[in-house]
Design a protein around this motif. Structure first.
Motif, PDB file in Angstrom:
ATOM      1  N   GLU A  92      -6.251   6.398  -0.176  1.00  0.00           N
ATOM      2  CA  GLU A  92      -4.938   6.774  -0.699  1.00  0.00           C
ATOM      3  C   GLU A  92      -5.052   7.940  -1.678  1.00  0.00           C
ATOM      4  O   GLU A  92      -4.299   8.925  -1.593  1.00  0.00           O
TER       5      GLU A  92
ATOM      6  N   LYS B  97      -9.316   1.295   1.196  1.00  0.00           N
ATOM      7  CA  LYS B  97      -7.990   1.868   1.404  1.00  0.00           C
ATOM      8  C   LYS B  97      -7.501   2.570   0.149  1.00  0.00           C
ATOM      9  O   LYS B  97      -6.837   3.614   0.221  1.00  0.00           O
TER      10      LYS B  97
ATOM     11  N   SER C 263       0.840  -1.198   0.000  1.00  0.00           N
ATOM     12  CA  SER C 263       0.000   0.000   0.000  1.00  0.00           C
ATOM     13  C   SER C 263       0.876   1.249   0.000  1.00  0.00           C
ATOM     14  O   SER C 263       2.073   1.203   0.298  1.00  0.00           O
ATOM     15  N   TYR C 264       0.259   2.353  -0.324  1.00  0.00           N
ATOM     16  CA  TYR C 264       0.981   3.593  -0.615  1.00  0.00           C
ATOM     17  C   TYR C 264       1.597   4.212   0.627  1.00  0.00           C
ATOM     18  O   TYR C 264       0.956   4.340   1.667  1.00  0.00           O
ATOM     19  N   LYS C 265       2.865   4.614   0.504  1.00  0.00           N
ATOM     20  CA  LYS C 265       3.565   5.347   1.548  1.00  0.00           C
ATOM     21  C   LYS C 265       4.233   6.552   0.881  1.00  0.00           C
ATOM     22  O   LYS C 265       5.264   6.408   0.234  1.00  0.00           O
TER      23      LYS C 265
ATOM     24  N   ALA D 297      -1.210   3.090  -5.863  1.00  0.00           N
ATOM     25  CA  ALA D 297      -1.374   4.551  -5.956  1.00  0.00           C
ATOM     26  C   ALA D 297      -0.077   5.281  -6.279  1.00  0.00           C
ATOM     27  O   ALA D 297      -0.007   6.508  -6.154  1.00  0.00           O
TER      28      ALA D 297
ATOM     29  N   ASN E  26       5.987   9.551  -6.135  1.00  0.00           N
ATOM     30  CA  ASN E  26       5.373   9.275  -4.837  1.00  0.00           C
ATOM     31  C   ASN E  26       5.574  10.436  -3.867  1.00  0.00           C
ATOM     32  O   ASN E  26       5.789  10.247  -2.674  1.00  0.00           O
TER      33      ASN E  26
ATOM     34  N   ASP F 156      -4.079  -4.177   1.742  1.00  0.00           N
ATOM     35  CA  ASP F 156      -4.909  -3.338   0.882  1.00  0.00           C
ATOM     36  C   ASP F 156      -6.392  -3.439   1.221  1.00  0.00           C
ATOM     37  O   ASP F 156      -7.200  -2.651   0.737  1.00  0.00           O
TER      38      ASP F 156
ATOM     39  N   GLY G  25      -5.411   2.985  -6.796  1.00  0.00           N
ATOM     40  CA  GLY G  25      -5.107   2.712  -5.402  1.00  0.00           C
ATOM     41  C   GLY G  25      -5.226   1.242  -5.045  1.00  0.00           C
ATOM     42  O   GLY G  25      -5.431   0.373  -5.912  1.00  0.00           O
ATOM     43  N   SER G  26      -5.106   0.959  -3.768  1.00  0.00           N
ATOM     44  CA  SER G  26      -5.155  -0.413  -3.266  1.00  0.00           C
ATOM     45  C   SER G  26      -6.435  -1.119  -3.721  1.00  0.00           C
ATOM     46  O   SER G  26      -7.502  -0.507  -3.812  1.00  0.00           O
TER      47      SER G  26
END
Length: 423
Positions: free
Chosen positions: A125, A121, A40-42, A369, A392, A254, A67-68
């Motif tokens: 995101e 999620k 998942s997005y960070k 994402a 990102n 996710d 996204g997720s």
């Protein structure tokens, strides 16, 4: 929790210069980092340098992955649950296997009919990315004193991309209802939004490379024996069982509202080895590898041409404040490779894939994402336009000369990249 989070950030910040032990430590701190393209997005929230004095943002160009989501197809959920259903009917589950069976039934019930779709999620995101973009570049989205803010949006025709676009747009409209947004998804735009011509042609060759690497690095006996009794375990394709359970473990971040994890089933060595295998798979499938990357990154040329063309129009004619595009990881990664962005496009030959972990990590390159943003600035009564590129949400170093890093003069950017995008 805060100390653990800061530790993880420090590990991630230097991952491209870390050895295998460093990556193991990152995965140990957060097993979700073994999730490969399902991570998942960070966002990279490292503070960024202010633009040169007098320059203000006026236009944003963006391409983002959806996204997720849930796994792409019901088949994986059905197959994985099937291992346990069949074993249960034969009284062939271990105590741990019975516990995992109960978890899998809940996961299966939640996922069937949702496969491939954006999860809650994933919605969060894209709302978060939109909110930070709005906060970081308020001049772009301002409608004060009658200013018109018009945002053009396009997505591929895949529902999770359309829903990602909707989530992003919804948050912008919540922040400023006066923003005008035009949304569109149509096959006519897929020539640059989802161009896979060369990747599809190379897939049969890259698949063999990744499968051979997987066969050499996955040892499933301990894992399968922990879940199934011998008389049933002997009937299984053990490597496939372990691979499917790893993919199931990866995706749970996710759909985290379920509160279910499968990472407890794997040892640290198993998680690292499985991550390494899928890292190689994504790299050779749509990354800039020395053996196959030239063909694959050519797929991004129409996208880069369109980004440059749309920017030229916004600079010369105004009209758009932002152009937001929503697609797939298999298009983001070739774009990074085509642009030769530092740290994102190492050209590793096939015989060096044993060392790929030192240079390239798909969980950071293309999480859910993942996005590339081009932020354009200018100052009043000046023709000089400068641009900053984010991956990102963190700044990128480009192979373009600049005296104002992390900003680049648009004329220099354009002079360097337009021939690459058109040759």
């Amino acid at each position: 929790m805060r100390i653990r989070f800061l530790l993880l950030l420090s590990l991630l910040a230097g991952i491209f210069s870390l050895d295998a032990q460093g990556i193991r430590d990152a995965i140990k701190a957060d097993p979700n980092m073994s999730g490969t393209i399902y991570t998942s997005y960070k966002p990279d929230l490292t503070p960024q340098a202010e633009p040169p004095k007098g320059y203000k943002p006026f236009y944003i160009s963006h391409y983002g992955r959806h996204g997720s989501r849930w796994h792409s197809h019901d088949k994986l959920y059905n197959t994985t649950l099937g291992y346990f259903t069949a074993a249960d009917s034969l009284n062939a589950l271990t105590d741990l296997g019975r516990d995992v069976y109960e978890r899998m039934k809940k996961v299966h019930a939640d996922a069937i009919g949702r496969s491939g779709h954006l999860s809650p999620k994933g919605t969060a995101e894209h709302r978060g990315i939109a909110e930070r973009m709005y906060a970081n570049y308020p001049e772009v989205f301002s409608t004060r004193k009658g200013r018109d803010c018009f945002v053009e949006c396009r997505s591929t025709t895949v529902p999770r991309c359309i829903m990602s676009m909707a989530a992003f747009n919804e948050r912008l409209k919540e922040l400023n209802p006066d923003i005008r947004i035009h949304r569109e998804c149509a096959e006519r735009y897929l020539t640059y939004m989802k161009n896979l011509k060369n990747m599809n042609a190379m897939y049969k060759y890259t698949k063999e490379i990744s499968e051979n690497f997987m066969d050499a690095h996955v040892e499933p006996d301990r894992f399968v024996a922990a879940l199934f009794k011998p008389q049933y375990a002997d009937t299984l394709d053990r490597k496939m069982v372990m691979r499917n359970m790893f993919r199931m473990a990866s995706i749970m971040q996710d759909v985290d509202y379920l509160g279910i994890s499968f990472y407890d089933l794997f040892t640290e060595d198993e998680l690292f080895n499985l991550w390494q295998c899928y890292n190689v798979q994504s790299y050779v499938t749509f990354g800039p590898s020395a053996g196959y990357g030239d063909s694959i990154i050519r797929d991004a040329k129409p996208l880069l041409r369109q980004i440059i063309s749309d920017a030229d129009d916004a600079i010369a004619n105004g009209g758009r404040s932002a152009f937001l595009r929503f697609g797939h990881d298999i298009n983001v990664v070739p774009l990074l490779g085509l642009m030769k962005i530092d740290g994102k496009c190492e050209r590793i030959p096939v015989e060096k894939f044993e060392e790929l972990y030192k240079y390239w990590a798909d969980a950071l390159i293309t999480p859910m994402a993942t996005n590339v943003q081009f932020i354009f600035y200018r100052k009043p009564k000046s023709d000089d336009v400068i641009v900053k590129v984010l991956h990102n949400e963190g700044v990128c170093r480009l192979p373009v000369e600049t005296d104002i890093f992390p900003y680049y003069h648009w004329k220099d950017f354009r002079e360097y990249y337009l021939p690459i995008a058109t040759e």
